[in-house]
Scaffold this motif. Structure first.
Motif, PDB file in Angstrom:
ATOM      1  N   SER A   1      65.143 -86.148  37.638  1.00 28.82           N
ATOM      2  CA  SER A   1      65.977 -87.085  36.889  1.00 28.82           C
ATOM      3  C   SER A   1      66.485 -88.241  37.746  1.00 28.82           C
TER       4      SER A   1
ATOM      5  N   ASN B   1      65.614 -91.795  36.275  1.00 27.77           N
ATOM      6  CA  ASN B   1      66.711 -92.557  35.697  1.00 27.77           C
ATOM      7  C   ASN B   1      67.031 -93.812  36.492  1.00 27.77           C
TER       8      ASN B   1
ATOM      9  N   TYR C   1      66.617 -88.006  31.236  1.00 28.11           N
ATOM     10  CA  TYR C   1      65.998 -86.826  31.780  1.00 28.11           C
ATOM     11  C   TYR C   1      66.962 -85.981  32.606  1.00 28.11           C
ATOM     12  N   THR C   2      66.996 -84.714  32.291  1.00 25.05           N
ATOM     13  CA  THR C   2      67.774 -83.764  33.085  1.00 25.05           C
ATOM     14  C   THR C   2      66.939 -82.558  33.475  1.00 25.05           C
TER      15      THR C   2
END
Length: 503
Positions: free
Chosen positions: A418, A422, A434-435
């Protein structure tokens, strides 16, 4: 380090191997140039050959028309070209396909220029630059064709070149480039070869290493899933970090990287093929190939973006396009995807050839489309100072790609991608998404960020999606289409080459 002389026999050469080398040696002896001046000329030739990456008749179309991003529909009598574009989209090419032949000749021609520079006592920096170019051409040829002709420098020219398979070629390219990495300049005039470009290339080769290893004994490429070694992925991360720590920064407007003045605006461009209004270049093809005849500039009304690509974007994503200063106010043209009614700079509707409003549609028919069918895409903005000789540098490596490669390597090691993902999305002004570690998310983000830049086929092979059905290609294709055939003319001139399985 051990040097290899890569030898390309193209249809443009009508003389034998020995004649070619003797002619080259004779010309060099008569030139009166020093060895360093000769090497400089050979390096310039290797760099100039990168124009083939710009040309939409060579590597670009092999890497894009075979994917879920682009197609070339026939429009009545226009764009049939013997079915060449349909064959690329449907994965029905053969060893006589003109784009296959052209890409082979161009890549191996560049490779010959790069490696030949090593024959003339280059300085340590010149050797490193030549090795970078040779590694780039070798990687590109192995990726597309699965094998690369070569000969050692001291080998007899009475013998035909032997052949490196794709794993061997990329292993050689990696080892040679790493051996000279420290000798590359940190910066270079005109964005030519430098250590950051080399780090980006090395990251790409390590990222794809598992793909090349997954090859049957007879040369048939495997589909995957591939086994990505953690050591390789750490190499990707390390090289990406070298670039991220360098002098590059995200542009304020996504399309600045591709603008007519991207030599100055393109702060995230790591390595480019340079263009200017005097010498020209091939970047004009990137707007001519898609724009309708009645746009400004007047285009060829050809290639379209697939809905698979367009639908990946949120409506608010700036990468999907919009107004761009110096373009929209001049012609009405917008950047990114063109869909629906089209207008000029005064707001008046642009018309088709029948005098009706020009309205681009989502759908098209690969074999028979009318002139308004298909979504268009403008990545490189027209240079209205000279639309046929634009000054837009052609981008080969840029910073966002590096961040996304790092994210993918982290995910393939089981980590959380992420952060770098990101970072790219934040630079584009879109929300963080996104994680987790979804590889399909990473593939989609690479498509959103790098669409129509010539990397999609390489990505889809690695993610295992190239053979899937897409718009106007209803069938899953055979794994032999993961690489292209060796051109028929190459097979006829070098008996050490063997045709790839399935062709």
């Amino acid at each position: 380090m051990k040097k290899y002389l890569v030898f390309a026999i193209s249809t443009v050469f009508i003389f034998s191997c020995t004649d070619l080398e003797e002619d080259l040696d004779g010309l060099l002896e008569e030139s009166g140039l020093t060895e360093q001046e000769i090497v400089t000329g050979q390096l310039d030739a290797a760099y100039s050959q990168l124009r083939s990456f710009q040309n939409t008749d060579f590597q670009f179309v092999l890497n894009q028309h075979s994917t879920d991003e682009m197609a070339g529909p026939t429009r009545g009598a226009d764009w049939d070209d013997g079915g060449a574009w349909r064959a690329l989209h449907l994965h029905q090419w053969n060893s006589s396909h003109p784009r296959v032949q052209g890409a082979w000749d161009q890549l191996l021609g560049g490779l010959f220029n790069a490696i030949d520079a090593l024959n003339n006592s280059p300085t340590a920096e010149q050797e490193a630059i030549a090795t970078f170019y040779s590694s780039l051409y070798m990687f590109s040829a192995a990726d597309l064709f699965g094998q690369v002709p070569y000969r050692e420098i001291d080998a007899s020219y009475a013998d035909f070149p032997t052949v490196l398979k794709r794993t061997e070629a990329v292993e050689l390219a990696i080892s040679q480039l790493e051996a000279v990495y420290s000798s590359l300049p940190s910066t270079s005039a005109n964005n030519k070869a430098n250590k950051y470009a080399a780090a980006t290339l090395l990251a790409k080769m390590y990222l794809n290493r598992a793909v090349y290893k997954a090859t049957d004994e007879d040369g048939t490429p495997q589909v995957g899933p591939f086994t990505f070694d953690n050591a390789d992925m750490q190499k990707v991360i390390d090289y990406c970090d070298d670039v991220i720590a360098g002098p590059f920064s995200f542009v304020s407007n996504y399309f600045d990287s591709f603008a007519a003045d991207n030599t100055n605006k393109g702060t995230e461009n790591i390595f480019v093929s340079e263009n200017n209004n005097t010498t020209g270049g091939e970047v004009s093809r990137y707007y001519f190939m898609t724009l309708h005849y009645n746009h400004n500039p007047s285009g060829w009304n050809g290639f379209v973006a697939l809905t698979d690509l367009y639908d990946k974007f949120d409506a608010a994503d700036p990468r999907r396009g919009g107004d761009y200063a110096g373009v929209t106010d001049v012609s009405g043209l917008k950047t990114g995807f063109l869909l629906g009614p089209q207008y000029n700079q005064t707001g008046a509707p642009i018309e088709d050839r029948a005098g009706n409003p020009l309205v681009y549609t989502r759908e098209f028919n690969l074999g028979n489309s009318t002139e308004e069918k298909g979504i268009r895409a403008i990545k490189y903005t027209p240079d209205y100072a000279n639309t046929t000789r634009p000054a837009n540098d052609f981008v080969i490596f840029r910073l966002a790609d590096v961040y996304l490669m790092k994210a993918e390597a982290m995910a393939r090691m089981g980590g959380d991608p992420s952060g770098p993902l990101n970072a790219v999305r934040a630079a584009r002004g879109v929300d963080a998404l996104y994680t987790g570690t979804s590889l399909s998310d990473i593939s989609d983000e690479r498509s959103r960020e790098l669409y129509w830049e010539g990397w999609r086929r390489n990505d889809q092979v690695r993610f295992g999606t190239l053979l899937n059905p897409v718009q106007q290609k209803p069938d899953t294709t055979d794994r032999t289409k993961l690489i292209f055939p060796i051109p028929a003319t190459a097979l006829s001139t070098n008996p050490n080459l063997t045709q790839n399985p399935g062709y």
